[in-house]
Design a protein around this motif. Structure first.
Motif, PDB file in Angstrom:
ATOM      1  N   CYS A  19       0.842  -1.200   0.000  1.00 58.28           N
ATOM      2  CA  CYS A  19       0.000   0.000   0.000  1.00 58.28           C
ATOM      3  C   CYS A  19       0.876   1.248   0.000  1.00 58.28           C
ATOM      4  O   CYS A  19       1.982   1.241   0.541  1.00 58.28           O
ATOM      5  CB  CYS A  19      -0.909   0.009   1.223  1.00 58.28           C
ATOM      6  SG  CYS A  19      -1.909  -1.485   1.396  1.00 58.28           S
ATOM      7  N   GLY A  20       0.352   2.328  -0.580  1.00 60.03           N
ATOM      8  CA  GLY A  20       1.116   3.566  -0.673  1.00 60.03           C
ATOM      9  C   GLY A  20       0.473   4.726   0.058  1.00 60.03           C
ATOM     10  O   GLY A  20      -0.735   4.940  -0.057  1.00 60.03           O
ATOM     11  N   ILE A  21       1.299   5.450   0.786  1.00 59.01           N
ATOM     12  CA  ILE A  21       0.870   6.684   1.440  1.00 59.01           C
ATOM     13  C   ILE A  21       1.292   7.827   0.524  1.00 59.01           C
ATOM     14  O   ILE A  21       2.480   8.102   0.361  1.00 59.01           O
ATOM     15  CB  ILE A  21       1.506   6.837   2.845  1.00 59.01           C
ATOM     16  CG1 ILE A  21       1.163   5.652   3.742  1.00 59.01           C
ATOM     17  CG2 ILE A  21       1.095   8.172   3.467  1.00 59.01           C
ATOM     18  CD1 ILE A  21      -0.310   5.505   4.078  1.00 59.01           C
ATOM     19  N   CYS A  22       0.304   8.467  -0.085  1.00 58.47           N
ATOM     20  CA  CYS A  22       0.533   9.541  -1.048  1.00 58.47           C
ATOM     21  C   CYS A  22      -0.104  10.820  -0.492  1.00 58.47           C
ATOM     22  O   CYS A  22      -1.307  10.841  -0.212  1.00 58.47           O
ATOM     23  CB  CYS A  22      -0.092   9.168  -2.390  1.00 58.47           C
ATOM     24  SG  CYS A  22       0.180  10.372  -3.697  1.00 58.47           S
ATOM     25  N   ILE A  23       0.714  11.852  -0.334  1.00 57.02           N
ATOM     26  CA  ILE A  23       0.257  13.117   0.242  1.00 57.02           C
ATOM     27  C   ILE A  23       0.373  14.214  -0.807  1.00 57.02           C
ATOM     28  O   ILE A  23       1.391  14.324  -1.498  1.00 57.02           O
ATOM     29  CB  ILE A  23       1.121  13.521   1.468  1.00 57.02           C
ATOM     30  CG1 ILE A  23       1.231  12.371   2.477  1.00 57.02           C
ATOM     31  CG2 ILE A  23       0.606  14.803   2.111  1.00 57.02           C
ATOM     32  CD1 ILE A  23      -0.057  11.926   3.097  1.00 57.02           C
ATOM     33  N   GLN A  24      -0.680  15.024  -0.911  1.00 54.89           N
ATOM     34  CA  GLN A  24      -0.665  16.192  -1.799  1.00 54.89           C
ATOM     35  C   GLN A  24      -1.482  17.291  -1.137  1.00 54.89           C
ATOM     36  O   GLN A  24      -2.626  17.049  -0.736  1.00 54.89           O
ATOM     37  CB  GLN A  24      -1.265  15.824  -3.155  1.00 54.89           C
ATOM     38  CG  GLN A  24      -1.204  16.940  -4.171  1.00 54.89           C
ATOM     39  CD  GLN A  24      -1.662  16.461  -5.534  1.00 54.89           C
ATOM     40  OE1 GLN A  24      -0.977  15.679  -6.171  1.00 54.89           O
ATOM     41  NE2 GLN A  24      -2.827  16.910  -5.965  1.00 54.89           N
ATOM     42  N   ASP A  25      -0.903  18.467  -0.999  1.00 59.05           N
ATOM     43  CA  ASP A  25      -1.599  19.611  -0.384  1.00 59.05           C
ATOM     44  C   ASP A  25      -2.164  19.239   0.989  1.00 59.05           C
ATOM     45  O   ASP A  25      -3.314  19.576   1.312  1.00 59.05           O
ATOM     46  CB  ASP A  25      -2.716  20.125  -1.298  1.00 59.05           C
ATOM     47  CG  ASP A  25      -2.186  20.601  -2.645  1.00 59.05           C
ATOM     48  OD1 ASP A  25      -1.073  21.168  -2.672  1.00 59.05           O
ATOM     49  OD2 ASP A  25      -2.871  20.392  -3.655  1.00 59.05           O
ATOM     50  N   ASP A  26      -1.381  18.531   1.792  1.00 57.65           N
ATOM     51  CA  ASP A  26      -1.762  18.113   3.150  1.00 57.65           C
ATOM     52  C   ASP A  26      -2.990  17.202   3.171  1.00 57.65           C
ATOM     53  O   ASP A  26      -3.717  17.151   4.166  1.00 57.65           O
ATOM     54  CB  ASP A  26      -2.000  19.326   4.060  1.00 57.65           C
ATOM     55  CG  ASP A  26      -0.708  20.086   4.320  1.00 57.65           C
ATOM     56  OD1 ASP A  26       0.366  19.453   4.328  1.00 57.65           O
ATOM     57  OD2 ASP A  26      -0.768  21.311   4.516  1.00 57.65           O
ATOM     58  N   LYS A  27      -3.224  16.488   2.076  1.00 58.39           N
ATOM     59  CA  LYS A  27      -4.323  15.524   2.003  1.00 58.39           C
ATOM     60  C   LYS A  27      -3.752  14.154   1.648  1.00 58.39           C
ATOM     61  O   LYS A  27      -2.730  14.047   0.965  1.00 58.39           O
ATOM     62  CB  LYS A  27      -5.359  15.943   0.961  1.00 58.39           C
ATOM     63  CG  LYS A  27      -6.084  17.230   1.341  1.00 58.39           C
ATOM     64  CD  LYS A  27      -7.127  17.584   0.316  1.00 58.39           C
ATOM     65  CE  LYS A  27      -7.893  18.828   0.763  1.00 58.39           C
ATOM     66  NZ  LYS A  27      -9.041  19.089  -0.118  1.00 58.39           N
ATOM     67  N   VAL A  28      -4.446  13.110   2.087  1.00 60.33           N
ATOM     68  CA  VAL A  28      -4.033  11.729   1.874  1.00 60.33           C
ATOM     69  C   VAL A  28      -4.873  11.130   0.751  1.00 60.33           C
ATOM     70  O   VAL A  28      -6.103  11.267   0.757  1.00 60.33           O
ATOM     71  CB  VAL A  28      -4.241  10.892   3.162  1.00 60.33           C
ATOM     72  CG1 VAL A  28      -3.751   9.461   2.965  1.00 60.33           C
ATOM     73  CG2 VAL A  28      -3.583  11.536   4.357  1.00 60.33           C
ATOM     74  N   LEU A  29      -4.218  10.451  -0.184  1.00 61.59           N
ATOM     75  CA  LEU A  29      -4.948   9.791  -1.259  1.00 61.59           C
ATOM     76  C   LEU A  29      -5.541   8.489  -0.727  1.00 61.59           C
ATOM     77  O   LEU A  29      -4.830   7.639  -0.193  1.00 61.59           O
ATOM     78  CB  LEU A  29      -4.027   9.485  -2.445  1.00 61.59           C
ATOM     79  CG  LEU A  29      -4.706   8.807  -3.640  1.00 61.59           C
ATOM     80  CD1 LEU A  29      -5.824   9.676  -4.214  1.00 61.59           C
ATOM     81  CD2 LEU A  29      -3.675   8.484  -4.714  1.00 61.59           C
TER      82      LEU A  29
END
Length: 160
Positions: A19-29
């Motif tokens: 599983c991947g933890i992907c963060i963008q603009d302080d949000k989690v995918l």
């Protein structure tokens, strides 16, 4: 309600997931999977089962593209989560990931005839906290903020 197809395909077997933890603009995918738990839907980080001959990073790259349309780079290994319950047993390896390209979209799961992928979205922790605990991957039992999520290391186990 958990689907019969999921229990038939994955029940009474040990499954290794990446599983991947992907963060963008302080949000989690997160992806929303329907009918995968006893209570119904589940919001969880993208990922899926390893195939024979496939490395963990290769699995994660394939699963991200299938589920989200995104091309990623696999980064740091973070933690292991082991889940056992209702004849399901999974060992999940979590990595940080970085987006390299692609366009975010709701993808598919080629392992199942009945598609379980309902939605894909970047969610803030404020939005995540609006869900009931049983609607969230159990990693959210170990953290209540983005900083806490990014600090998780080690081995976690949940038995239901």
């Amino acid at each position: 309600m958990q689907s019969e197809e999921i229990l038939q395909k994955f029940g009474n077997k040990l499954r290794v997931r990446v599983c991947g933890i992907c963060i963008q603009d302080d949000k989690v995918l997160l992806v929303n999977l329907r009918h995968v738990t006893r209570t119904g839907d589940l919001w969880c980080p993208p990922g899926g089962g390893m195939q024979v001959g496939e490395t963990a990073p290769e699995t994660l790259i394939r699963e991200f593209e299938e589920e989200t349309g995104l091309k990623i780079e696999v980064g740091e290994f973070m933690f292991v989560n082991e889940f056992t319950g209702n004849s399901l047993h999974a060992v999940e390896l979590f990595f940080r990931v970085t987006i390299l390209g692609g366009v975010l979209r709701k993808g598919y799961d080629p392992e199942l005839a009945q598609q379980v992928l309902e939605d894909v979205a970047f969610l803030s922790f404020e939005e995540i906290h609006r869900f009931q605990q049983e609607e969230l991957h159990n990693l959210f039992r170990y953290c209540s903020s983005l900083d806490e999520l990014l600090a998780i290391r080690g081995y976690y186990q949940l038995k239901i």
